[in-house]
Design a protein around this motif. Structure first.
Motif, PDB file in Angstrom:
ATOM      1  N   LEU A 190       0.847  -1.198   0.000  1.00  0.00           N
ATOM      2  CA  LEU A 190       0.000   0.000   0.000  1.00  0.00           C
ATOM      3  C   LEU A 190       0.882   1.247   0.000  1.00  0.00           C
ATOM      4  O   LEU A 190       1.080   1.909   1.022  1.00  0.00           O
ATOM      5  CB  LEU A 190      -0.926  -0.019   1.216  1.00  0.00           C
ATOM      6  CG  LEU A 190      -1.854  -1.235   1.314  1.00  0.00           C
ATOM      7  CD1 LEU A 190      -2.729  -1.140   2.554  1.00  0.00           C
ATOM      8  CD2 LEU A 190      -2.700  -1.354   0.058  1.00  0.00           C
ATOM      9  N   ASN A 191       1.458   1.580  -1.154  1.00  0.00           N
ATOM     10  CA  ASN A 191       2.255   2.786  -1.296  1.00  0.00           C
ATOM     11  C   ASN A 191       1.614   3.694  -2.345  1.00  0.00           C
ATOM     12  O   ASN A 191       0.640   3.337  -3.008  1.00  0.00           O
ATOM     13  CB  ASN A 191       3.707   2.457  -1.675  1.00  0.00           C
ATOM     14  CG  ASN A 191       3.785   1.513  -2.864  1.00  0.00           C
ATOM     15  OD1 ASN A 191       3.069   1.685  -3.844  1.00  0.00           O
ATOM     16  ND2 ASN A 191       4.657   0.500  -2.781  1.00  0.00           N
ATOM     17  N   ALA A 192       2.192   4.876  -2.505  1.00  0.00           N
ATOM     18  CA  ALA A 192       1.596   5.863  -3.411  1.00  0.00           C
ATOM     19  C   ALA A 192       1.625   5.405  -4.855  1.00  0.00           C
ATOM     20  O   ALA A 192       0.710   5.694  -5.641  1.00  0.00           O
ATOM     21  CB  ALA A 192       2.315   7.201  -3.266  1.00  0.00           C
ATOM     22  N   VAL A 193       2.680   4.675  -5.256  1.00  0.00           N
ATOM     23  CA  VAL A 193       2.786   4.222  -6.644  1.00  0.00           C
ATOM     24  C   VAL A 193       1.682   3.225  -6.972  1.00  0.00           C
ATOM     25  O   VAL A 193       1.017   3.321  -8.014  1.00  0.00           O
ATOM     26  CB  VAL A 193       4.182   3.622  -6.912  1.00  0.00           C
ATOM     27  CG1 VAL A 193       4.252   3.063  -8.331  1.00  0.00           C
ATOM     28  CG2 VAL A 193       5.259   4.658  -6.660  1.00  0.00           C
ATOM     29  N   ASN A 194       1.449   2.251  -6.103  1.00  0.00           N
ATOM     30  CA  ASN A 194       0.415   1.250  -6.363  1.00  0.00           C
ATOM     31  C   ASN A 194      -0.984   1.836  -6.294  1.00  0.00           C
ATOM     32  O   ASN A 194      -1.911   1.336  -6.945  1.00  0.00           O
ATOM     33  CB  ASN A 194       0.548   0.102  -5.361  1.00  0.00           C
ATOM     34  CG  ASN A 194       1.817  -0.714  -5.600  1.00  0.00           C
ATOM     35  OD1 ASN A 194       2.317  -0.796  -6.720  1.00  0.00           O
ATOM     36  ND2 ASN A 194       2.348  -1.294  -4.533  1.00  0.00           N
ATOM     37  N   VAL A 195      -1.146   2.908  -5.494  1.00  0.00           N
ATOM     38  CA  VAL A 195      -2.458   3.552  -5.426  1.00  0.00           C
ATOM     39  C   VAL A 195      -2.751   4.301  -6.713  1.00  0.00           C
ATOM     40  O   VAL A 195      -3.872   4.294  -7.230  1.00  0.00           O
ATOM     41  CB  VAL A 195      -2.526   4.491  -4.206  1.00  0.00           C
ATOM     42  CG1 VAL A 195      -3.800   5.322  -4.241  1.00  0.00           C
ATOM     43  CG2 VAL A 195      -2.464   3.690  -2.917  1.00  0.00           C
ATOM     44  N   ALA A 196      -1.731   4.984  -7.266  1.00  0.00           N
ATOM     45  CA  ALA A 196      -1.936   5.786  -8.471  1.00  0.00           C
ATOM     46  C   ALA A 196      -1.960   4.939  -9.737  1.00  0.00           C
ATOM     47  O   ALA A 196      -2.686   5.249 -10.686  1.00  0.00           O
ATOM     48  CB  ALA A 196      -0.849   6.860  -8.577  1.00  0.00           C
ATOM     49  N   VAL A 197      -1.167   3.877  -9.787  1.00  0.00           N
ATOM     50  CA  VAL A 197      -1.073   3.023 -10.970  1.00  0.00           C
ATOM     51  C   VAL A 197      -1.615   1.647 -10.614  1.00  0.00           C
ATOM     52  O   VAL A 197      -1.190   1.047  -9.625  1.00  0.00           O
ATOM     53  CB  VAL A 197       0.384   2.921 -11.474  1.00  0.00           C
ATOM     54  CG1 VAL A 197       0.442   2.073 -12.733  1.00  0.00           C
ATOM     55  CG2 VAL A 197       0.954   4.305 -11.725  1.00  0.00           C
ATOM     56  N   GLU A 198      -2.530   1.129 -11.450  1.00  0.00           N
ATOM     57  CA  GLU A 198      -3.190  -0.136 -11.135  1.00  0.00           C
ATOM     58  C   GLU A 198      -2.589  -1.319 -11.880  1.00  0.00           C
ATOM     59  O   GLU A 198      -3.182  -2.402 -11.879  1.00  0.00           O
ATOM     60  CB  GLU A 198      -4.684  -0.038 -11.468  1.00  0.00           C
ATOM     61  CG  GLU A 198      -5.446   0.980 -10.616  1.00  0.00           C
ATOM     62  CD  GLU A 198      -6.922   0.951 -10.930  1.00  0.00           C
ATOM     63  OE1 GLU A 198      -7.314   0.217 -11.869  1.00  0.00           O
ATOM     64  OE2 GLU A 198      -7.684   1.646 -10.247  1.00  0.00           O
ATOM     65  N   ASN A 199      -1.464  -1.153 -12.505  1.00  0.00           N
ATOM     66  CA  ASN A 199      -0.900  -2.261 -13.277  1.00  0.00           C
ATOM     67  C   ASN A 199      -0.587  -3.460 -12.395  1.00  0.00           C
ATOM     68  O   ASN A 199      -0.922  -4.609 -12.725  1.00  0.00           O
ATOM     69  CB  ASN A 199       0.359  -1.795 -14.004  1.00  0.00           C
ATOM     70  CG  ASN A 199       0.038  -0.774 -15.090  1.00  0.00           C
ATOM     71  OD1 ASN A 199      -1.090  -0.717 -15.575  1.00  0.00           O
ATOM     72  ND2 ASN A 199       1.021   0.036 -15.455  1.00  0.00           N
ATOM     73  N   LYS A 200       0.043  -3.212 -11.264  1.00  0.00           N
ATOM     74  CA  LYS A 200       0.411  -4.316 -10.383  1.00  0.00           C
ATOM     75  C   LYS A 200      -0.817  -4.944  -9.742  1.00  0.00           C
ATOM     76  O   LYS A 200      -0.889  -6.170  -9.579  1.00  0.00           O
ATOM     77  CB  LYS A 200       1.379  -3.811  -9.307  1.00  0.00           C
ATOM     78  CG  LYS A 200       2.087  -4.929  -8.565  1.00  0.00           C
ATOM     79  CD  LYS A 200       3.192  -4.381  -7.678  1.00  0.00           C
ATOM     80  CE  LYS A 200       3.951  -5.515  -7.000  1.00  0.00           C
ATOM     81  NZ  LYS A 200       5.051  -4.992  -6.138  1.00  0.00           N
ATOM     82  N   SER A 201      -1.795  -4.124  -9.381  1.00  0.00           N
ATOM     83  CA  SER A 201      -3.026  -4.664  -8.788  1.00  0.00           C
ATOM     84  C   SER A 201      -3.769  -5.536  -9.786  1.00  0.00           C
ATOM     85  O   SER A 201      -4.319  -6.581  -9.425  1.00  0.00           O
ATOM     86  CB  SER A 201      -3.929  -3.515  -8.313  1.00  0.00           C
ATOM     87  OG  SER A 201      -3.287  -2.733  -7.331  1.00  0.00           O
TER      88      SER A 201
END
Length: 272
Positions: A190-201
């Protein structure tokens, strides 16, 4: 002789009575004249409609409030109020939190009656639904079903261990469930990069969905019977959260109107 006789017997004149006094003129106050009473409204037959929405096992009704209209006595047709009146009413309703939904205008039939097509349609649908509910025992059969619901916090790691002991532990005693619902937490960090970009999710959600499908439809659990297999019904993810719903293959044709949605309320109330 005549003069002497007049002196002895003077003529008696009738004393004239004064005229009776005139009655006093009444005082009239200068008050404003009352306005004439308005004509009684003409009778108009109107229909009240109820909007009904149905789900699998319950029915709720909500009444659609009517708009403010006036009736013209000459043409017997309903016309909306002026723009100023409508705007003021809209402002007052907005302050009170009342939402007035627009509806179709009324129309006059050849026999002089007034009807509303939208109201007639809703009343007809409500009557049909009521008749179906009254006779539902003739064509509806209820059966008990089993639902498995599980959740797992994977700590942002792709676990390699088998999921049979978690998802299929009691299949030998109670049989496979009809619906399987699985939830995951912290699929990704749960970091800012994963919140803004959904590729990894997106990639992690696809990974876990395939893991669950492979476990449920493995030959060890289905015993080669296609009636024991499962079909993905819905999947929804939001950053580190994932929800998967699987249903048995025989039940899939009976499941309809499936909708999913997600609301991000994390970062600034709009993301994550």
């Amino acid at each position: 002789l005549q003069q002497q006789q007049q002196q002895q017997h003077p003529p008696q004149y009738q004393q004239q009575q004064p005229p009776p006094p005139m009655p006093p003129t009444p005082l009239v106050a200068n008050y404003p004249q009352p306005a004439p009473a308005p004509a009684p409204p003409r009778a108009v037959s109107m229909s009240t409609s109820y909007q009904s929405s149905s789900s699998l096992n319950n029915t709720t009704g909500s009444r659609t409030p009517p708009t403010n209209t006036t009736l013209s006595s000459s043409s017997r047709s309903k016309t909306p109020n002026t723009n100023n009146a409508s705007s003021s009413n809209s402002a007052q309703n907005a302050e009170k939190g009342i939402i007035i939904a627009p509806r179709a205008l009324d129309e006059e039939t050849q026999d002089g009656r007034i009807r509303n097509r939208e109201a007639s349609t809703k009343i007809r649908d409500a009557w049909i639904y009521k008749q179906i509910r009254a006779r539902q025992d003739e064509f509806t059969h209820y059966k008990q079903g089993r639902v498995f619901v599980g959740t797992w916090n994977v700590n942002a790691k792709g676990k390699d261990e088998k999921l049979d002991s978690w998802l299929c532990a009691d299949w030998h005693t109670h049989g496979p469930p009809d619906i399987v619902v699985v939830g995951f937490q912290e699929m990704v960090d749960l970091n800012a990069v994963n919140v803004a970009v959904e590729n990894k999710s997106q990639s992690r959600s696809a990974f876990w969905t395939e893991r669950i499908r492979g476990t449920l439809n493995s030959r060890q659990n289905t015993l080669g019977d296609p009636m024991r297999t499962y079909t993905e019904l819905a999947t929804k993810y939001l950053v580190g959260l994932l929800v998967c719903v699987f249903v048995k293959a025989p039940h899939k044709p009976r499941v309809k109107y499936v909708h999913t949605d997600s609301v991000g309320v994390g970062v600034m109330g709009v993301m994550g």
